[in-house]
Design a protein around this motif. Structure first.
Motif, PDB file in Angstrom:
ATOM      1  N   ILE A   1     -11.784  -3.831  -4.072  1.00 50.98           N
ATOM      2  CA  ILE A   1     -11.046  -2.705  -3.192  1.00 50.98           C
ATOM      3  C   ILE A   1     -12.226  -1.954  -3.054  1.00 50.98           C
TER       4      ILE A   1
ATOM      5  N   LEU B   1      -6.314   5.833  -5.174  1.00 46.17           N
ATOM      6  CA  LEU B   1      -7.925   5.367  -4.477  1.00 46.17           C
ATOM      7  C   LEU B   1      -7.856   6.916  -3.359  1.00 46.17           C
TER       8      LEU B   1
ATOM      9  N   THR C   1      -3.728  10.310  -1.683  1.00 37.75           N
ATOM     10  CA  THR C   1      -4.210   9.691  -3.052  1.00 37.75           C
ATOM     11  C   THR C   1      -3.408   8.687  -2.547  1.00 37.75           C
TER      12      THR C   1
ATOM     13  N   THR D   1      -8.429   6.762   2.431  1.00 39.11           N
ATOM     14  CA  THR D   1      -8.512   6.456   4.138  1.00 39.11           C
ATOM     15  C   THR D   1      -8.394   4.932   3.484  1.00 39.11           C
ATOM     16  N   ARG D   2      -8.901   4.590   4.837  1.00 40.51           N
ATOM     17  CA  ARG D   2      -8.859   2.760   4.976  1.00 40.51           C
ATOM     18  C   ARG D   2      -9.772   2.293   4.202  1.00 40.51           C
ATOM     19  N   CYS D   3      -9.168   1.520   3.082  1.00 40.83           N
ATOM     20  CA  CYS D   3      -9.231   0.581   2.504  1.00 40.83           C
ATOM     21  C   CYS D   3      -9.480  -1.561   3.018  1.00 40.83           C
TER      22      CYS D   3
ATOM     23  N   VAL E   1       0.463  -0.713   0.053  1.00 40.66           N
ATOM     24  CA  VAL E   1      -0.249   0.309   0.150  1.00 40.66           C
ATOM     25  C   VAL E   1       1.028   1.162  -0.221  1.00 40.66           C
TER      26      VAL E   1
ATOM     27  N   CYS F   1     -12.872   1.655  -0.343  1.00 40.36           N
ATOM     28  CA  CYS F   1     -12.373   3.026   0.047  1.00 40.36           C
ATOM     29  C   CYS F   1     -13.571   3.846   0.765  1.00 40.36           C
TER      30      CYS F   1
ATOM     31  N   ARG G   1     -16.027   2.285  -3.579  1.00 38.73           N
ATOM     32  CA  ARG G   1     -15.731   0.728  -4.301  1.00 38.73           C
ATOM     33  C   ARG G   1     -15.297   0.428  -5.859  1.00 38.73           C
TER      34      ARG G   1
END
Length: 75
Positions: A44, A66, A22, A69-71, A11, A46, A50
């Protein structure tokens, strides 16, 4: 672990042009014996966004741009 799927992830997060963060996710989908799974659908999620993709012939996938944020990643 027979019949289970594992995902190895990398990540990365970066500041965007407008100052918002991002990120990107890349990884490999493997079965319980460690063999890669080509053609696996990867989802995925986030925040409220989606995305879905399919793993390559080597079981690899990647997604860029993306939200920062948390994914959650599932295959």
């Amino acid at each position: 672990m027979d019949g289970m799927t594992g995902i190895l992830l990398t990540v990365a997060m970066a500041a965007g042009q407008a100052g918002g963060a991002t990120g990107s996710v890349q990884g490999v989908v493997r079965d319980g014996q460690g063999a890669t799974i080509p053609g696996s659908v990867v989802t995925i999620a986030c925040g409220g966004e989606r995305r879905e993709g399919v793993t390559s012939a080597n079981g690899e996938f990647s997604e860029r741009g993306l939200p920062g944020t948390r994914c959650a990643v599932t295959a």
